[in-house]
Design an enzyme around this catalytic site. Structure first.
Site, mmCIF file in Angstrom:
data_model
loop_
_atom_site.group_PDB
_atom_site.id
_atom_site.type_symbol
_atom_site.label_atom_id
_atom_site.label_comp_id
_atom_site.label_asym_id
_atom_site.label_seq_id
_atom_site.Cartn_x
_atom_site.Cartn_y
_atom_site.Cartn_z
ATOM 1 N N ARG A 30 0.832 -1.205 0.000
ATOM 2 C CA ARG A 30 0.000 0.000 0.000
ATOM 3 C C ARG A 30 0.869 1.258 0.000
ATOM 4 O O ARG A 30 1.884 1.325 0.696
ATOM 5 C CB ARG A 30 -0.944 -0.002 1.206
ATOM 6 C CG ARG A 30 -1.916 -1.159 1.148
ATOM 7 C CD ARG A 30 -3.162 -0.967 1.991
ATOM 8 N NE ARG A 30 -3.906 -2.234 2.025
ATOM 9 C CZ ARG A 30 -4.720 -2.649 1.050
ATOM 10 N NH1 ARG A 30 -4.926 -1.904 -0.015
ATOM 11 N NH2 ARG A 30 -5.342 -3.818 1.143
ATOM 12 N N ASP A 31 0.430 2.244 -0.789
ATOM 13 C CA ASP A 31 1.121 3.531 -0.813
ATOM 14 C C ASP A 31 1.006 4.194 0.559
ATOM 15 O O ASP A 31 -0.046 4.167 1.197
ATOM 16 C CB ASP A 31 0.510 4.437 -1.899
ATOM 17 C CG ASP A 31 1.416 5.610 -2.246
ATOM 18 O OD1 ASP A 31 1.975 5.615 -3.354
ATOM 19 O OD2 ASP A 31 1.559 6.519 -1.401
ATOM 20 N N ILE A 32 2.088 4.795 1.013
ATOM 21 C CA ILE A 32 2.116 5.412 2.343
ATOM 22 C C ILE A 32 1.224 6.662 2.402
ATOM 23 O O ILE A 32 0.787 7.060 3.481
ATOM 24 C CB ILE A 32 3.581 5.756 2.718
ATOM 25 C CG1 ILE A 32 3.750 5.835 4.225
ATOM 26 C CG2 ILE A 32 4.068 7.021 2.028
ATOM 27 C CD1 ILE A 32 5.213 5.882 4.665
ATOM 28 N N ASN A 88 4.228 6.679 -13.466
ATOM 29 C CA ASN A 88 4.856 7.986 -13.630
ATOM 30 C C ASN A 88 6.307 7.747 -14.034
ATOM 31 O O ASN A 88 6.996 6.915 -13.439
ATOM 32 C CB ASN A 88 4.800 8.769 -12.318
ATOM 33 C CG ASN A 88 3.375 9.134 -11.927
ATOM 34 O OD1 ASN A 88 2.538 9.360 -12.785
ATOM 35 N ND2 ASN A 88 3.106 9.173 -10.643
ATOM 36 N N GLU A 96 8.939 10.268 -8.555
ATOM 37 C CA GLU A 96 9.717 10.670 -7.374
ATOM 38 C C GLU A 96 10.615 9.555 -6.868
ATOM 39 O O GLU A 96 11.673 9.827 -6.305
ATOM 40 C CB GLU A 96 8.768 11.131 -6.254
ATOM 41 C CG GLU A 96 8.066 12.445 -6.601
ATOM 42 C CD GLU A 96 7.083 12.893 -5.541
ATOM 43 O OE1 GLU A 96 6.819 12.123 -4.602
ATOM 44 O OE2 GLU A 96 6.568 14.021 -5.675
ATOM 45 N N VAL A 97 10.172 8.316 -7.029
ATOM 46 C CA VAL A 97 10.984 7.170 -6.588
ATOM 47 C C VAL A 97 11.441 6.432 -7.840
ATOM 48 O O VAL A 97 10.610 5.952 -8.627
ATOM 49 C CB VAL A 97 10.175 6.237 -5.667
ATOM 50 C CG1 VAL A 97 11.014 5.015 -5.287
ATOM 51 C CG2 VAL A 97 9.711 6.977 -4.414
ATOM 52 N N HIS A 101 7.472 1.489 -10.483
ATOM 53 C CA HIS A 101 6.304 1.051 -9.728
ATOM 54 C C HIS A 101 5.045 1.406 -10.492
ATOM 55 O O HIS A 101 4.924 2.506 -11.030
ATOM 56 C CB HIS A 101 6.265 1.671 -8.327
ATOM 57 C CG HIS A 101 6.500 3.154 -8.320
ATOM 58 N ND1 HIS A 101 7.748 3.704 -8.456
ATOM 59 C CD2 HIS A 101 5.628 4.189 -8.213
ATOM 60 C CE1 HIS A 101 7.645 5.026 -8.427
ATOM 61 N NE2 HIS A 101 6.369 5.347 -8.291
ATOM 62 N N HIS A 103 1.236 2.347 -10.097
ATOM 63 C CA HIS A 103 0.224 2.790 -9.137
ATOM 64 C C HIS A 103 -1.090 2.118 -9.531
ATOM 65 O O HIS A 103 -1.588 2.350 -10.636
ATOM 66 C CB HIS A 103 0.008 4.303 -9.213
ATOM 67 C CG HIS A 103 1.164 5.134 -8.751
ATOM 68 N ND1 HIS A 103 1.240 5.657 -7.476
ATOM 69 C CD2 HIS A 103 2.282 5.555 -9.394
ATOM 70 C CE1 HIS A 103 2.363 6.370 -7.352
ATOM 71 N NE2 HIS A 103 3.007 6.324 -8.508
HETATM 72 P P1 5GP Z 1 5.986 8.453 -7.944
HETATM 73 O O1 5GP Z 1 5.756 9.917 -7.701
HETATM 74 O O2 5GP Z 1 7.466 8.109 -7.974
HETATM 75 O O3 5GP Z 1 5.223 7.896 -9.100
HETATM 76 O O4 5GP Z 1 5.347 7.721 -6.675
HETATM 77 C C1 5GP Z 1 6.034 7.439 -5.503
HETATM 78 C C2 5GP Z 1 5.001 6.946 -4.505
HETATM 79 O O5 5GP Z 1 5.672 6.313 -3.431
HETATM 80 C C3 5GP Z 1 4.162 8.084 -3.902
HETATM 81 O O6 5GP Z 1 2.783 7.838 -4.184
HETATM 82 C C4 5GP Z 1 4.484 8.013 -2.413
HETATM 83 O O7 5GP Z 1 3.358 8.279 -1.598
HETATM 84 C C5 5GP Z 1 4.989 6.584 -2.243
HETATM 85 N N1 5GP Z 1 5.956 6.412 -1.169
HETATM 86 C C6 5GP Z 1 7.017 7.224 -0.887
HETATM 87 N N2 5GP Z 1 7.703 6.735 0.154
HETATM 88 C C7 5GP Z 1 7.069 5.591 0.538
HETATM 89 C C8 5GP Z 1 7.322 4.628 1.593
HETATM 90 O O8 5GP Z 1 8.265 4.713 2.360
HETATM 91 N N3 5GP Z 1 6.445 3.593 1.676
HETATM 92 C C9 5GP Z 1 5.364 3.448 0.838
HETATM 93 N N4 5GP Z 1 4.571 2.399 1.032
HETATM 94 N N5 5GP Z 1 5.104 4.335 -0.159
HETATM 95 C C10 5GP Z 1 5.957 5.382 -0.297
#
Ligand code: 5GP
Ligand code: ZN
Length: 119
Positions: A30-32, A88, A96-97, A101, A103
């Site tokens: 699950r997303d945090i 993304n 961001e990560v 991944h 979503h």
């Molecule tokens: P992006 O912007 O890279 O597509 O999405 C990164 C996602 O990772 C965001 O929706 C953010 O809420 C989620 N996220 C960031 N840090 C963590 C974490 O430590 N644990 C979990 N479960 N999700 C995270």
């Protein structure tokens, strides 16, 4: 990669996550900071920076990510009303990560694909 990558650290069990499905090659958790009633991230355990690198480097693993996403969608009861599956990618994509991944978003009407029309 590994210690520098947040999601590699989740795969390694160094950072806790609410895991909803695990396969030999993928992990779903699950997303945090959920943006919808259901917001699950689906990743390959092996590190790839983004969906393009994954698809070009290991198409079978990319297919595993899709298969796990579909299984989670079914488990979460999303197949009837539908859901959104989103990668993304890079700066314009708002990534961001940098561990690829998907979503998986659902559980309510998700609105327009983008907040505003950029065309
Ligand atoms: P992006 O912007 O890279 O597509 O999405 C990164 C996602 O990772 C965001 O929706 C953010 O809420 C989620 N996220 C960031 N840090 C963590 C974490 O430590 N644990 C979990 N479960 N999700 C995270
Ligand atoms: Zn990683």
């Amino acid at each position: 990669m590994g210690s520098d990558c947040l999601f590699c650290r989740i795969v390694a069990g160094e950072i806790p996550a609410t895991v909803v499905r695990e396969t030999e090659t993928t992990l779903a958790f699950r997303d945090i900071d959920p943006k919808a009633p259901v917001h699950v991230l689906v990743i390959p355990k092996e590190h790839y920076a983004d969906v393009a690198t994954l698809a070009q480097g290991d198409p079978a693993l990319a297919a595993d990510v899709l298969a796990t996403s579909a299984a989670v969608a079914e488990d979460e009861g999303l197949l009837g009303d539908g859901f959104r599956l989103m990668f993304n990618t890079g700066v314009y994509g708002g990534q961001e990560v940098f561990h690829v991944h998907a979503h998986l978003l659902g559980g309510a009407p998700l609105g327009p694909m983008l907040a505003r029309n950029l065309a």
